[in-house]
Design an enzyme around this catalytic site. Structure first.
Site, PDB file in Angstrom:
ATOM      1  N   ARG A   8      -7.283  12.158 -18.490  1.00  0.00           N
ATOM      2  CA  ARG A   8      -6.276  11.756 -17.511  1.00  0.00           C
ATOM      3  C   ARG A   8      -6.160  10.246 -17.561  1.00  0.00           C
ATOM      4  NH1 ARG A   8      -9.397   8.767 -15.483  1.00  0.00           N
ATOM      5  NH2 ARG A   8      -7.708   8.058 -14.154  1.00  0.00           N
ATOM      6  N   GLY A   9      -5.220   9.709 -16.785  1.00  0.00           N
ATOM      7  CA  GLY A   9      -4.940   8.278 -16.856  1.00  0.00           C
ATOM      8  C   GLY A   9      -3.761   8.089 -17.803  1.00  0.00           C
ATOM      9  N   ALA A  10      -2.757   7.325 -17.355  1.00  0.00           N
ATOM     10  CA  ALA A  10      -1.479   7.267 -18.079  1.00  0.00           C
ATOM     11  C   ALA A  10      -1.612   6.904 -19.568  1.00  0.00           C
ATOM     12  CB  ALA A  10      -0.542   6.315 -17.345  1.00  0.00           C
TER      13      ALA A  10
ATOM     14  N   ARG B  46       2.177  16.993 -18.142  1.00  0.00           N
ATOM     15  CA  ARG B  46       2.137  16.338 -16.825  1.00  0.00           C
ATOM     16  C   ARG B  46       3.430  15.530 -16.645  1.00  0.00           C
ATOM     17  NH1 ARG B  46      -3.223  13.405 -14.819  1.00  0.00           N
ATOM     18  NH2 ARG B  46      -2.347  13.913 -12.768  1.00  0.00           N
TER      19      ARG B  46
ATOM     20  N   GLN C  52     -11.485  10.404  -8.626  1.00  0.00           N
ATOM     21  CA  GLN C  52     -11.532   9.475  -9.775  1.00  0.00           C
ATOM     22  C   GLN C  52     -12.309   8.210  -9.424  1.00  0.00           C
ATOM     23  OE1 GLN C  52      -8.736  11.000  -8.718  1.00  0.00           O
ATOM     24  NE2 GLN C  52      -7.264  11.336 -10.353  1.00  0.00           N
TER      25      GLN C  52
ATOM     26  N   ASP D 277       1.546   4.628 -13.040  1.00  0.00           N
ATOM     27  CA  ASP D 277       1.906   5.746 -13.923  1.00  0.00           C
ATOM     28  C   ASP D 277       3.357   5.676 -14.373  1.00  0.00           C
ATOM     29  OD1 ASP D 277      -0.475   6.814 -12.171  1.00  0.00           O
ATOM     30  OD2 ASP D 277      -0.429   7.901 -14.078  1.00  0.00           O
TER      31      ASP D 277
ATOM     32  N   ASN E 186       1.961   5.534  -8.599  1.00  0.00           N
ATOM     33  CA  ASN E 186       0.545   5.517  -8.984  1.00  0.00           C
ATOM     34  C   ASN E 186      -0.171   6.570  -8.135  1.00  0.00           C
ATOM     35  OD1 ASN E 186      -1.655   4.371 -10.531  1.00  0.00           O
ATOM     36  ND2 ASN E 186      -2.417   3.550  -8.608  1.00  0.00           N
ATOM     37  N   LYS E 187      -1.458   6.682  -8.335  1.00  0.00           N
ATOM     38  CA  LYS E 187      -2.254   7.699  -7.633  1.00  0.00           C
ATOM     39  C   LYS E 187      -1.937   7.718  -6.144  1.00  0.00           C
ATOM     40  CE  LYS E 187      -4.306  10.135  -9.030  1.00  0.00           C
ATOM     41  NZ  LYS E 187      -3.646  11.463  -9.301  1.00  0.00           N
TER      42      LYS E 187
HETATM   43  O1  MRU Z   1      -4.064  11.795 -11.987  1.00  0.00           O
HETATM   44  P1  MRU Z   1      -4.625  10.714 -12.842  1.00  0.00           P
HETATM   45  O2  MRU Z   1      -6.100  10.583 -12.729  1.00  0.00           O
HETATM   46  O3  MRU Z   1      -4.157  10.830 -14.271  1.00  0.00           O
HETATM   47  O4  MRU Z   1      -3.986   9.400 -12.253  1.00  0.00           O
HETATM   48  C1  MRU Z   1      -4.288   8.167 -12.855  1.00  0.00           C
HETATM   49  C2  MRU Z   1      -3.732   7.003 -12.139  1.00  0.00           C
HETATM   50  O5  MRU Z   1      -3.043   7.134 -11.140  1.00  0.00           O
HETATM   51  C3  MRU Z   1      -3.988   5.651 -12.714  1.00  0.00           C
HETATM   52  O6  MRU Z   1      -3.997   4.669 -11.726  1.00  0.00           O
HETATM   53  C4  MRU Z   1      -2.880   5.320 -13.735  1.00  0.00           C
HETATM   54  O7  MRU Z   1      -2.748   6.336 -14.676  1.00  0.00           O
HETATM   55  C5  MRU Z   1      -3.104   4.046 -14.427  1.00  0.00           C
HETATM   56  S1  MRU Z   1      -4.589   4.094 -15.326  1.00  0.00           S
HETATM   57  C6  MRU Z   1      -4.723   3.056 -16.524  1.00  0.00           C
END
Ligand code: MRU
Length: 344
Positions: A46-48, A88, A195, A236, A246-247
């Protein structure tokens, strides 16, 4: 020990299954495009930026054993892009990365199928290296905003685990920690996937950066007590007007930061800016299984039959953002012109 989110050995994409961290390091092996789709969809990775690079390798895995003519291979790559993009919806880096591969394939004009397969492999590898470089630069650019004794608040995980290496907001924290004395961090646990407590706490601990972990609902109090100097989060998807997804919980932090007069920074590579999206209203927000809310670490925490919302992201309006820290420099309001300039 430096933690790596992914590693491609030419045959298999190895992913640390992030659902088990920090307790177990499980190597999830993706041998097909379906494995990669599933790993992204179920948040094993996970993570963009990390899911973008994983999808680029996913395209290669999908064509590695392809038999057929050149045009059919191009068609196959196009289908693989659509397929992997569907894993996603919110992080644009996924679509950005698969578009990079597809665009490269269309323009490659090579003579035969094998040469194109090899070129796609090299392209995915190049994107892996490129991600690390961009993230390191984000950290350097962001570090100029801080000084000795600063404490930054962050949400979710934006470190090595969310990228190929270095992270985004995490890179800003780490480069500042290397540059100044007494940099520390306050991390939100980030319910429901945790996370913050499971992943960011692990990475900060490994990096030797001092931090406190808090539950998400302590953020207001921590700001009111004057315990943080700035908020730094990842992104994201950033719209052309600067609105940022973002999250979930990021929006709440931005409002609290405005109220308490604390700067609020977004850190992201320019690949997180979506030139096709004018404002945050157009950003698709992922809704995940409500069980992620009614359960915590495998244990039910709400009565049977309870309905729950599980929006995975929220959108922070541009007027709450002090600056966006990118690999190409800092962007200040008014964002629209600055963003257009940085994309050209
Ligand atoms: O649902 P996730 O864990 O994929 O969400 C991740 C985030 O919201 C991060 O802040 C975002 O992807 C930037 S990470 C480099």
């Amino acid at each position: 020990m430096e933690i790596k989110s992914l590693n491609f050995d030419g045959e298999t994409l190895h992913i640390i299954d992030q659902r088990y961290l920090p307790f177990e390091f499980v190597d999830f092996q993706c041998k097909t495009e379906q494995d990669v789709w599933e790993a992204i969809n179920s948040m094993k990775i996970r993570g963009a930026p990390a899911i973008g690079v994983a999808a680029a390798f996913g395209i290669y895995l999908g064509i590695k054993n392809f038999e057929g003519n050149y045009n059919n291979l191009l068609h196959k790559i196009e289908n693989l892009k659509d397929y992997l993009d569907s894993a996603r919806p919110t992080a644009v880096n996924l679509q950005w990365a698969t578009q990079q591969v597809l665009g490269f394939a269309i323009n490659a004009q090579l003579n035969d199928v094998d040469s194109l397969k090899k070129a796609i492999f090299n392209k995915a590898k190049e994107m892996e290296i490129d991600d690390s470089k961009r993230n390191y630069q984000i950290g350097i650019n962001g570090s100029f905003l801080f000084k000795d004794n600063d404490t930054m608040m962050t949400i979710c995980n934006t470190g090595n685990l969310a990228t190929v290496r270095y992270g985004t907001a995490f890179s800003v924290i780490q480069r500042s920690f290397e540059k100044y004395k007494n940099i520390s961090v306050v991390v939100l646990e980030t319910r429901p996937y945790l996370q913050g407590s499971r992943l960011t706490a692990l990475e900060l601990k490994e990096a030797g950066i001092p931090f406190y972990l808090i539950t998400d609902n302590m953020s207001g109090l921590i700001m009111a007590k004057g315990l943080v100097n700035a908020i730094v989060t990842g992104a994201d998807r950033i719209a052309v007007n600067g609105d940022t997804a973002n999250k979930v919980g990021t929006y709440m932090l931005a409002i609290l930061a405005k109220y308490h007069n604390i700067p609020f920074y977004i850190a992201a590579p320019t690949s997180t800016i979506d030139p096709l999206i004018k404002s945050g209203k157009e950003i698709p927000i992922e809704e995940r299984n409500p069980d992620e809310v009614t359960y915590c670490v495998g244990k039910r925490i709400a009565p049977e039959g309870v309905k729950a919302f599980n929006f995975s992201f929220d959108v922070t309006p541009n007027n709450l953002i002090t600056a966006i820290i990118t690999d190409k420099g800092l962007i200040y309001p008014p964002f629209e012109n600055a963003i257009k300039k940085i994309l050209h």
